[in-house]
Design an enzyme around this catalytic site. Structure first.
Site, PDB file in Angstrom:
ATOM      1  N   GLY A 228      -6.167  -4.790  -9.489  1.00 26.42           N
ATOM      2  CA  GLY A 228      -6.709  -4.063  -8.349  1.00 26.42           C
ATOM      3  C   GLY A 228      -8.118  -4.505  -7.992  1.00 26.42           C
ATOM      4  O   GLY A 228      -8.340  -5.348  -7.124  1.00 26.42           O
TER       5      GLY A 228
ATOM      6  N   LYS B  89       0.858  -1.190   0.000  1.00 28.91           N
ATOM      7  CA  LYS B  89       0.000   0.000   0.000  1.00 28.91           C
ATOM      8  C   LYS B  89       0.894   1.241   0.000  1.00 28.91           C
ATOM      9  O   LYS B  89       1.981   1.226   0.585  1.00 28.91           O
ATOM     10  CB  LYS B  89      -0.890  -0.007   1.259  1.00 28.91           C
ATOM     11  CG  LYS B  89      -1.678   1.272   1.501  1.00 28.91           C
ATOM     12  CD  LYS B  89      -2.747   1.511   0.461  1.00 28.91           C
ATOM     13  CE  LYS B  89      -3.427   2.879   0.641  1.00 28.91           C
ATOM     14  NZ  LYS B  89      -4.304   3.216  -0.483  1.00 28.91           N
TER      15      LYS B  89
ATOM     16  N   ASN C 156       4.173   7.099  -5.922  1.00 29.07           N
ATOM     17  CA  ASN C 156       2.802   7.372  -6.337  1.00 29.07           C
ATOM     18  C   ASN C 156       2.617   8.870  -6.571  1.00 29.07           C
ATOM     19  O   ASN C 156       2.627   9.651  -5.613  1.00 29.07           O
ATOM     20  CB  ASN C 156       1.850   6.863  -5.238  1.00 29.07           C
ATOM     21  CG  ASN C 156       0.396   6.981  -5.622  1.00 29.07           C
ATOM     22  OD1 ASN C 156       0.068   7.481  -6.696  1.00 29.07           O
ATOM     23  ND2 ASN C 156      -0.476   6.518  -4.740  1.00 29.07           N
TER      24      ASN C 156
ATOM     25  N   ASN D 267      -3.294   4.935 -12.379  1.00 28.58           N
ATOM     26  CA  ASN D 267      -4.007   4.970 -11.098  1.00 28.58           C
ATOM     27  C   ASN D 267      -5.505   5.071 -11.422  1.00 28.58           C
ATOM     28  O   ASN D 267      -5.905   5.129 -12.594  1.00 28.58           O
ATOM     29  CB  ASN D 267      -3.536   6.181 -10.277  1.00 28.58           C
ATOM     30  CG  ASN D 267      -3.684   5.945  -8.771  1.00 28.58           C
ATOM     31  OD1 ASN D 267      -4.687   5.395  -8.317  1.00 28.58           O
ATOM     32  ND2 ASN D 267      -2.693   6.359  -8.008  1.00 28.58           N
ATOM     33  N   SER D 268      -6.334   5.070 -10.416  1.00 27.30           N
ATOM     34  CA  SER D 268      -7.777   5.138 -10.672  1.00 27.30           C
ATOM     35  C   SER D 268      -8.118   6.445 -11.413  1.00 27.30           C
ATOM     36  O   SER D 268      -7.388   7.435 -11.336  1.00 27.30           O
ATOM     37  CB  SER D 268      -8.544   5.052  -9.353  1.00 27.30           C
ATOM     38  OG  SER D 268      -8.116   6.047  -8.470  1.00 27.30           O
TER      39      SER D 268
ATOM     40  N   SER E 195     -12.464   6.048  -2.105  1.00 27.81           N
ATOM     41  CA  SER E 195     -11.846   7.253  -1.561  1.00 27.81           C
ATOM     42  C   SER E 195     -11.262   6.871  -0.213  1.00 27.81           C
ATOM     43  O   SER E 195     -11.750   7.267   0.844  1.00 27.81           O
ATOM     44  CB  SER E 195     -12.864   8.389  -1.427  1.00 27.81           C
ATOM     45  OG  SER E 195     -12.199   9.557  -0.982  1.00 27.81           O
ATOM     46  N   MET E 196     -10.215   6.025  -0.293  1.00 30.84           N
ATOM     47  CA  MET E 196      -9.627   5.455   0.926  1.00 30.84           C
ATOM     48  C   MET E 196      -8.915   6.523   1.762  1.00 30.84           C
ATOM     49  O   MET E 196      -8.964   6.499   2.990  1.00 30.84           O
ATOM     50  CB  MET E 196      -8.643   4.340   0.568  1.00 30.84           C
ATOM     51  CG  MET E 196      -9.235   3.222  -0.301  1.00 30.84           C
ATOM     52  SD  MET E 196     -10.611   2.388   0.465  1.00 30.84           S
ATOM     53  CE  MET E 196      -9.775   1.508   1.757  1.00 30.84           C
ATOM     54  N   GLY E 197      -8.245   7.462   1.081  1.00 31.65           N
ATOM     55  CA  GLY E 197      -7.543   8.521   1.809  1.00 31.65           C
ATOM     56  C   GLY E 197      -6.209   8.083   2.378  1.00 31.65           C
ATOM     57  O   GLY E 197      -5.793   8.553   3.445  1.00 31.65           O
TER      58      GLY E 197
ATOM     59  N   CYS F 109      -2.451  10.014  -6.248  1.00 30.81           N
ATOM     60  CA  CYS F 109      -3.584   9.728  -5.361  1.00 30.81           C
ATOM     61  C   CYS F 109      -4.681  10.776  -5.571  1.00 30.81           C
ATOM     62  O   CYS F 109      -4.434  11.971  -5.403  1.00 30.81           O
ATOM     63  CB  CYS F 109      -3.181   9.724  -3.895  1.00 30.81           C
ATOM     64  SG  CYS F 109      -4.649   9.448  -2.861  1.00 30.81           S
TER      65      CYS F 109
ATOM     66  N   GLY G 119      -5.314  -1.534 -14.706  1.00 30.76           N
ATOM     67  CA  GLY G 119      -6.620  -0.961 -15.023  1.00 30.76           C
ATOM     68  C   GLY G 119      -7.502  -1.940 -15.769  1.00 30.76           C
ATOM     69  O   GLY G 119      -7.229  -2.288 -16.923  1.00 30.76           O
TER      70      GLY G 119
HETATM   71  O1  RRO Z   1      -5.702   5.575  -0.624  1.00 32.27           O
HETATM   72  C1  RRO Z   1      -6.366   6.026  -1.583  1.00 32.27           C
HETATM   73  O2  RRO Z   1      -7.395   6.680  -1.460  1.00 32.27           O
HETATM   74  C2  RRO Z   1      -5.912   5.832  -2.970  1.00 32.27           C
HETATM   75  C3  RRO Z   1      -4.613   6.044  -3.406  1.00 32.27           C
HETATM   76 BR1  RRO Z   1      -3.222   6.491  -2.247  1.00 32.27          BR
HETATM   77  C4  RRO Z   1      -4.299   5.941  -4.786  1.00 32.27           C
HETATM   78  O3  RRO Z   1      -3.172   6.144  -5.226  1.00 32.27           O
HETATM   79  N1  RRO Z   1      -5.305   5.627  -5.625  1.00 32.27           N
HETATM   80  C5  RRO Z   1      -6.565   5.396  -5.210  1.00 32.27           C
HETATM   81  O4  RRO Z   1      -7.437   5.106  -6.039  1.00 32.27           O
HETATM   82  N2  RRO Z   1      -6.848   5.501  -3.885  1.00 32.27           N
END
Ligand code: RRO
Length: 317
Positions: free
Chosen positions: A277, A50, A133, A199-200, A75-77, A136, A255
């Site tokens: 993912g 992570k 990264n 990334n997303s 939206s993990m943050g 984010c 992706g």
């Molecule tokens: O942790 C997240 O919200 C997150 C990260 Br760091 C990222 O690089 N991409 C994502 O979709 N979520």
């Protein structure tokens, strides 16, 4: 007689050798010791952590991850256990002798924090590569670095001379040919081992018509999209960067990979390795052996014995 030709899925990311070209996308089942151990024991060809910060982070309030039939929104943050944990895990991983590389994702909240993190991981034994990264999408008030081309250069100017392990960057998706060209021209100036696309897709909005609500809590429901929603965007980014980057910089595809055919398509577009993912979240660790088997079956049917037989060889009309 059955065609018994052996089909190899082995690959190289710079000087790092992977027995299998499939592994987890950062963020998917790779935060805790239990997650990382399960990845080490799975069919994945590498273990990626992570994204880490200096300090432990709780992340955004739940619900913060949601799946639909077409993919996911999160939206993990940046929830993570902090740099010391991921540095220590490197030694644990090395002791497991799984034969697969351990890659640490770094996502400092500032340039200074990225410099500190790279400095720390330089001294931690057992780390094979670093994925920085730059993308984010879920930190309220913080733009994605990858969309600020000047800031990307500031960050790379600061971290590239420091990194002792092979270094790569995780990019956000780009949607404009000029942006592909400008970003590739920047990245080509640095001694990067790899670039991970994508990334997303940031700041999508999934809603529930029945309840008339958003499905995740942070940022009023806005979050990063993954899964089927993003595969064509991911393939475009993989192929654009494959064509535009120096050949020494490997492109890692990420992706919309849920079958062997999806992995095949990423490799055809030029990927040296493929991350999983959303489908890893759905299916857990068996996903790697299943997709490896499906990819090998496709290769066998086409008479390919190694990834180099078709990697990047996408044909145009
Ligand atoms: O942790 C997240 O919200 C997150 C990260 Br760091 C990222 O690089 N991409 C994502 O979709 N979520």
């Amino acid at each position: 007689m059955e065609n018994s030709t052996t089909v190899s899925l082995s690959t190289q990311i710079g000087r790092v050798a992977l027995p299998v070209c499939l592994y987890n996308a950062s963020g998917a089942r790779c935060t805790t010791a239990q997650d990382l151990l399960a990845l080490a024991q799975s069919g994945a060809g590498a273990v990626l952590s992570k994204s880490s910060t200096m300090q432990f982070r709780e992340g955004n309030p739940a619900p913060r991850y949601y799946e639909t039939t077409l993919g996911s929104i999160n939206s993990m943050g940046l929830p993570n256990l902090g740099h010391e944990f991921y540095g220590q895990h490197a030694q644990v991983h090395a002791a497991l002798q799984s034969g697969k590389p351990y890659i640490v994702s770094v996502s400092g909240l500032s340039l200074e924090e990225n410099v500190s993190l790279i400095g720390f991981y330089n001294e931690a034994a057992g780390i094979d590569a670093i994925e920085l990264n730059l993308s984010c999408p879920n930190l309220p008030g913080k733009p994605q670095t990858g969309y600020d081309f000047e800031q990307v250069q500031h960050v790379l100017d600061a971290v590239c001379p420091l990194a002792k392990q092979p270094l790569g960057v995780k990019l956000p998706p780009y949607f404009d040919i000029v942006h592909f060209e400008q970003m590739a021209a920047i990245l080509n100036r640095y001694p990067l081992a790899f670039v991970t696309c994508i990334n997303s897709v940031g700041n999508g909005l999934v809603i529930d018509a029945h309840t008339e609500t958003v499905v995740i809590k942070p940022k009023n429901g806005f979050g990063g999209l993954g899964g089927d929603y993003v595969k064509p965007t991911a393939l475009a980014n993989v192929h654009a960067f494959y064509r535009l980057l120096r050949p020494e910089i490997g492109v890692i595809g990420c992706g919309g990979v849920k079958t062997g055919q999806d992995a095949f398509e990423h490799i055809l577009c030029g990927a040296v390795a493929v991350q999983i993912g959303t489908q890893l979240m759905r299916e857990d660790m068996p996903v790697f052996a299943r997709i490896a088997y499906e990819l090998q079956t496709i290769m066998q049917q086409k008479g390919y014995t190694r990834l180099e037989d078709f990697r990047g060889k996408l044909r145009y009309l």
